[in-house]
Structures are given as structure tokens and as C-alpha cells.
Scaffold this motif. Structure first.
Motif, mmCIF file in Angstrom:
data_model
loop_
_atom_site.group_PDB
_atom_site.id
_atom_site.type_symbol
_atom_site.label_atom_id
_atom_site.label_comp_id
_atom_site.label_asym_id
_atom_site.label_seq_id
_atom_site.Cartn_x
_atom_site.Cartn_y
_atom_site.Cartn_z
ATOM 1 N N THR A 1 15.252 44.367 4.690
ATOM 2 C CA THR A 1 15.970 43.103 4.868
ATOM 3 C C THR A 1 17.461 43.342 5.036
ATOM 4 O OG1 THR A 1 16.154 42.814 2.476
ATOM 5 C CG2 THR A 1 14.259 41.806 3.560
ATOM 6 N N VAL A 2 18.007 44.338 4.345
ATOM 7 C CA VAL A 2 19.428 44.675 4.514
ATOM 8 C C VAL A 2 19.678 45.193 5.923
ATOM 9 C CG1 VAL A 2 21.289 46.164 3.699
ATOM 10 C CG2 VAL A 2 19.724 45.140 2.056
ATOM 11 N N CYS A 3 18.764 45.999 6.428
ATOM 12 C CA CYS A 3 18.905 46.526 7.795
ATOM 13 C C CYS A 3 18.875 45.391 8.820
ATOM 14 C CB CYS A 3 17.812 47.539 8.082
ATOM 15 S SG CYS A 3 17.950 48.310 9.711
ATOM 16 N N TYR A 4 17.971 44.447 8.628
ATOM 17 C CA TYR A 4 17.917 43.298 9.547
ATOM 18 C C TYR A 4 19.199 42.476 9.486
ATOM 19 C CZ TYR A 4 12.920 44.090 10.261
ATOM 20 O OH TYR A 4 11.709 44.629 10.581
ATOM 21 N N ARG A 5 19.738 42.305 8.274
ATOM 22 C CA ARG A 5 20.978 41.546 8.124
ATOM 23 C C ARG A 5 22.137 42.253 8.814
ATOM 24 N NH1 ARG A 5 22.911 41.593 2.384
ATOM 25 N NH2 ARG A 5 23.832 43.508 3.133
ATOM 26 N N GLU A 6 22.215 43.580 8.653
ATOM 27 C CA GLU A 6 23.298 44.333 9.287
ATOM 28 C C GLU A 6 23.156 44.329 10.809
ATOM 29 O OE1 GLU A 6 25.924 45.593 7.714
ATOM 30 O OE2 GLU A 6 25.108 44.850 5.824
ATOM 31 N N ARG A 7 21.929 44.370 11.301
ATOM 32 C CA ARG A 7 21.709 44.355 12.741
ATOM 33 C C ARG A 7 22.089 43.002 13.333
ATOM 34 N NH1 ARG A 7 15.878 45.642 14.949
ATOM 35 N NH2 ARG A 7 15.533 43.586 14.076
ATOM 36 N N SER A 8 21.820 41.934 12.596
ATOM 37 C CA SER A 8 22.164 40.607 13.117
ATOM 38 C C SER A 8 23.673 40.350 13.080
ATOM 39 C CB SER A 8 21.428 39.527 12.339
ATOM 40 O OG SER A 8 21.911 39.466 11.023
ATOM 41 N N SER A 9 24.399 41.117 12.255
ATOM 42 C CA SER A 9 25.851 40.916 12.191
ATOM 43 C C SER A 9 26.598 41.933 13.048
ATOM 44 C CB SER A 9 26.332 40.982 10.746
ATOM 45 O OG SER A 9 26.132 42.275 10.230
ATOM 46 N N SER A 10 26.009 42.329 14.135
ATOM 47 C CA SER A 10 26.593 43.154 15.199
ATOM 48 C C SER A 10 26.817 44.620 14.826
ATOM 49 C CB SER A 10 27.901 42.551 15.721
ATOM 50 O OG SER A 10 28.950 42.737 14.798
ATOM 51 N N TYR A 11 26.213 45.112 13.747
ATOM 52 C CA TYR A 11 26.227 46.542 13.469
ATOM 53 C C TYR A 11 24.997 47.172 14.120
ATOM 54 C CZ TYR A 11 29.810 45.904 9.907
ATOM 55 O OH TYR A 11 30.954 45.599 9.247
ATOM 56 N N SER A 12 25.156 48.384 14.586
ATOM 57 C CA SER A 12 24.006 49.035 15.218
ATOM 58 C C SER A 12 23.091 49.625 14.135
ATOM 59 C CB SER A 12 24.470 50.143 16.157
ATOM 60 O OG SER A 12 24.965 51.235 15.419
ATOM 61 N N PRO A 13 21.808 49.689 14.389
ATOM 62 C CA PRO A 13 20.887 50.304 13.421
ATOM 63 C C PRO A 13 21.190 51.791 13.192
ATOM 64 C CG PRO A 13 19.660 49.006 15.012
ATOM 65 C CD PRO A 13 21.080 49.060 15.485
ATOM 66 N N ALA A 14 21.724 52.463 14.193
ATOM 67 C CA ALA A 14 22.062 53.878 14.035
ATOM 68 C C ALA A 14 23.178 54.066 13.005
ATOM 69 C CB ALA A 14 22.480 54.467 15.371
ATOM 70 N N ALA A 15 24.164 53.175 13.015
ATOM 71 C CA ALA A 15 25.249 53.275 12.031
ATOM 72 C C ALA A 15 24.725 53.066 10.618
ATOM 73 C CB ALA A 15 26.330 52.246 12.344
ATOM 74 N N TYR A 16 23.812 52.123 10.458
ATOM 75 C CA TYR A 16 23.217 51.879 9.146
ATOM 76 C C TYR A 16 22.386 53.083 8.699
ATOM 77 C CZ TYR A 16 20.395 49.913 5.450
ATOM 78 O OH TYR A 16 19.763 49.699 4.254
ATOM 79 N N ALA A 17 21.623 53.677 9.598
ATOM 80 C CA ALA A 17 20.791 54.832 9.259
ATOM 81 C C ALA A 17 21.638 56.044 8.877
ATOM 82 C CB ALA A 17 19.877 55.177 10.432
ATOM 83 N N VAL A 18 22.715 56.293 9.628
ATOM 84 C CA VAL A 18 23.589 57.418 9.316
ATOM 85 C C VAL A 18 24.292 57.205 7.979
ATOM 86 C CG1 VAL A 18 25.710 58.602 10.042
ATOM 87 C CG2 VAL A 18 23.912 58.126 11.701
ATOM 88 N N ALA A 19 24.746 55.988 7.735
ATOM 89 C CA ALA A 19 25.432 55.700 6.471
ATOM 90 C C ALA A 19 24.495 55.858 5.283
ATOM 91 C CB ALA A 19 26.004 54.286 6.497
ATOM 92 N N SER A 20 23.262 55.388 5.409
ATOM 93 C CA SER A 20 22.333 55.527 4.287
ATOM 94 C C SER A 20 21.953 56.988 4.058
ATOM 95 C CB SER A 20 21.094 54.673 4.503
ATOM 96 O OG SER A 20 20.365 55.122 5.620
ATOM 97 N N ARG A 21 21.911 57.793 5.106
ATOM 98 C CA ARG A 21 21.601 59.217 4.972
ATOM 99 C C ARG A 21 22.752 59.971 4.311
ATOM 100 N NH1 ARG A 21 17.464 62.145 4.397
ATOM 101 N NH2 ARG A 21 16.498 62.098 6.392
#
Length: 110
Positions: A28-48
Motif C-alpha cells: 500500500t505504501v508503494c501504491y501511494r508513492e507511485r500515485s504521488s509521482s514517485y517512480s517505483p524504481a526509486a522506492y525499490a532502491v530506497a527500500s533496498r
């Protein structure tokens, strides 16, 4: 090599079982970040990147306990015993730690 495989499978399965509820919440956090114009790749790299220090501590503890314990038991029993084949040599310890850390980063469920 069998011991290395068992260590990686043990921690990999343990992490997968304990992280399953967390991954559901993170979706759900990933979906929220994607809807607020962040790319999923940025979220994946940050979580890693956030997980790397935790994985380094986890690998250091596991390798320190197993490597030196098995090497010391081999030395105490004499050269006739080939427990895991570990020797009391610093560079081999750090090489084993590096391999184990990279293996944990591959097994990590994020």
C-alpha cells in the motif's frame, strides 16, 4: 559448501516467513508513492539501501559465530577431522563474510 547452503537457506526462509505481513503492508505504501509521482524504481532502491546495514550486521553475527566456532573445533580435534574445512585465517573469514553478505542480499524479500 553444505554448511554455507544450510546457513543461507535457514536465514532466507526465516526472513521470508517473518517478512510476509510486512510486505503486504508495504504494497500500500508503494501504491501511494507511485500515485504521488514517485517512480517505483526509486522506492525499490530506497527500500533496498535502507536494509543494507541490517543485512551487514546480520551477516557479521552469523558468520562470526559459525566460522570461528567451526574453525576452533577443527583445530582442537586435530587434523584428522574435516568438520567444515574452515581455517583460522583472517582473509578466508572476510571472504566468507563477503560471500554470505551478498547471498543474503539476494535472498532478502524486498
Amino acid at each position: 559448501m553444505d554448511l554455507i547452503f544450510v546457513l543461507i537457506v535457514f536465514l532466507g526462509m526465516f526472513k521470508c516467513m517473518t517478512m510476509q505481513p510486512v510486505v503486504g503492508a508495504e504494497r500500500t505504501v508503494c501504491y501511494r508513492e507511485r500515485s504521488s509521482s514517485y517512480s517505483p524504481a526509486a522506492y525499490a532502491v530506497a527500500s533496498r539501501v535502507v536494509e543494507l546495514p541490517y543485512l551487514l550486521v546480520q551477516a557479521s553475527l552469523m558468520v562470526t559465530i559459525t566460522y570461528w566456532e567451526l574453525a576452533a573445533s577443527r583445530k582442537m580435534e586435530g587434523s584428522g577431522s574435516q568438520m567444515a574445512g574452515f581455517e583460522l585465517v583472517a582473509w578466508k573469514f572476510f571472504y566468507f563474510l563477503l560471500l554470505y553478505f551478498f547471498s543474503l542480499t539476494m535472498v532478502d524479500p524486498y
